[in-house]
Structures are given as structure tokens and as C-alpha cells.
Design a protein around this motif. Structure first.
Motif, short mmCIF file in Angstrom:
data_model
loop_
_atom_site.label_atom_id
_atom_site.label_comp_id
_atom_site.label_asym_id
_atom_site.label_seq_id
_atom_site.Cartn_x
_atom_site.Cartn_y
_atom_site.Cartn_z
N HIS A 1 78.41 48.95 92.02
CA HIS A 1 77.25 48.16 91.65
C HIS A 1 77.32 48.24 90.08
O HIS A 1 77.30 49.08 89.20
N PRO A 2 77.81 46.96 89.67
CA PRO A 2 78.09 46.76 88.18
C PRO A 2 77.03 47.25 87.34
O PRO A 2 75.63 46.78 87.60
N ALA A 3 77.03 47.61 86.17
CA ALA A 3 75.90 47.93 85.23
C ALA A 3 76.38 47.77 83.77
O ALA A 3 77.64 47.13 83.49
N GLN A 4 75.46 47.64 82.91
CA GLN A 4 75.45 47.50 81.45
C GLN A 4 75.95 48.66 80.77
O GLN A 4 75.00 48.96 80.12
N ALA A 5 76.81 49.24 80.71
CA ALA A 5 77.13 50.56 79.99
C ALA A 5 77.05 50.13 78.59
O ALA A 5 76.28 51.06 77.77
N ASN A 6 77.70 49.41 78.02
CA ASN A 6 77.85 49.31 76.57
C ASN A 6 76.29 48.69 75.93
O ASN A 6 75.98 49.35 74.97
N ASN A 7 75.77 47.59 76.75
CA ASN A 7 74.35 47.31 75.88
C ASN A 7 73.42 48.20 76.65
O ASN A 7 72.38 48.18 75.70
N ALA A 8 73.37 48.98 77.57
CA ALA A 8 72.02 49.70 77.85
C ALA A 8 72.54 51.30 77.29
O ALA A 8 71.50 51.82 76.97
N TYR A 9 73.60 51.96 77.34
CA TYR A 9 73.91 53.17 77.30
C TYR A 9 74.70 53.42 75.82
O TYR A 9 74.25 54.32 75.07
N ILE A 10 75.61 52.84 75.65
CA ILE A 10 76.67 53.05 74.50
C ILE A 10 75.85 52.50 73.31
O ILE A 10 75.95 53.18 72.15
N PHE A 11 75.91 51.16 73.11
CA PHE A 11 75.51 50.71 71.57
C PHE A 11 74.16 51.05 71.07
O PHE A 11 74.11 51.44 69.79
N PRO A 12 73.01 51.35 71.74
CA PRO A 12 71.87 51.82 71.28
C PRO A 12 72.03 53.38 70.76
O PRO A 12 71.54 53.66 69.78
N ALA A 13 72.68 54.15 71.48
CA ALA A 13 72.84 55.49 71.31
C ALA A 13 73.88 55.66 70.13
O ALA A 13 73.46 56.30 69.10
#
Length: 123
Positions: A15-27
Motif C-alpha cells: 500500500h504505497p504511502a507518502q512518507a516524505n510528505n506526510a511524516y518526514i518533512f513536517p516533523a
């Protein structure tokens, strides 16, 4: 993610997800603000990725889920931010607020400085 689910050669659905845009960059960005970071080096992104990986149980990965559910984004973000804040301070890129010493202090500090999702701006 804008991408649909994909079956692997082994028959496991991913299930592809948006790790960079959803989890990494905001944090990373929020951690930089909280520590008054002067710079953000490349290693910060590895620290953030490793913190995210800590929250991905093997059982879920075997089911094709690489990241925690988005419904847990606040807790996931606090975890990532706390690790990134610790790293930024340890390298001298950022400063530590008074009273923040441990990972648990950082996590609490991060949660306290998040925008409450249920609060609407007053205009």
C-alpha cells in the motif's frame, strides 16, 4: 498516496504511502522551529526515517503496510520530532529549551507545541 495498491511477486499486497510528505518533512520542519535550528543537514532525514521505522511493526510490514496508520499522525509526528530535536541539539545545529533533557521531555514538548487539529482560527 495517489497510487493504488500493488501486488508483489510473492503475492503480498503493498500500500504505497507518502512518507516524505506526510511524516518526514513536517516533523523535520517543526523540529527545526522548536530548536531554533541554524541548519538542517542531510543526516536529519536519516534520523527521521529511522524514527519512523521504529513505529512500523514487522507484522504490519508483512501485510504490506510500511508506515503506521495516518490516523496516528499526531503521535507519529511527536515521536519523529523528538528524535530529530535531540539530534539537532546534539550536533549544535539547534538549542535545547529549558527543562527539556530526555527523549520523553522532547516528546512532551513537541506535543505541547502542536496545533490542535480541532481548533479553528478565529477571524
Amino acid at each position: 498516496s495517489p497510487f493504488g495498491d500493488v501486488a508483489g511477486a510473492d503475492g503480498v499486497w503493498h500500500h504505497p504511502a507518502q512518507a516524505n510528505n506526510a511524516y518526514i518533512f513536517p516533523a523535520v520542519g517543526h523540529a527545526a522551529v522548536l530548536t531554533n535550528a541554524r541548519t538542517i543537514d542531510q543526516e536529519v532525514f536519516m534520523v527521521a526515517a529511522e524514527a519512523l521505522a521504529q513505529l512500523s511493526p514487522v507484522e504490519e510490514i508483512k501485510k504490506g503496510w510500511l508506515f503506521p496508520p495516518f490516523s496516528q499522525i499526531k503521535a507519529v509526528s511527536a515521536h519523529i520530532m523528538a528524535h530529530v530535536c535531540e539530534y539537532m541539539v546534539s550536533t549544535g545545529a539547534g538549542t535545547r529549551p529549558e527543562g527539556v533533557i530526555s527523549y520523553h521531555d522532547w516528546k512532551k514538548y513537541c506535543v505541547e507545541h502542536m496545533w490542535p487539529a480541532d481548533q479553528r482560527p478565529k477571524i
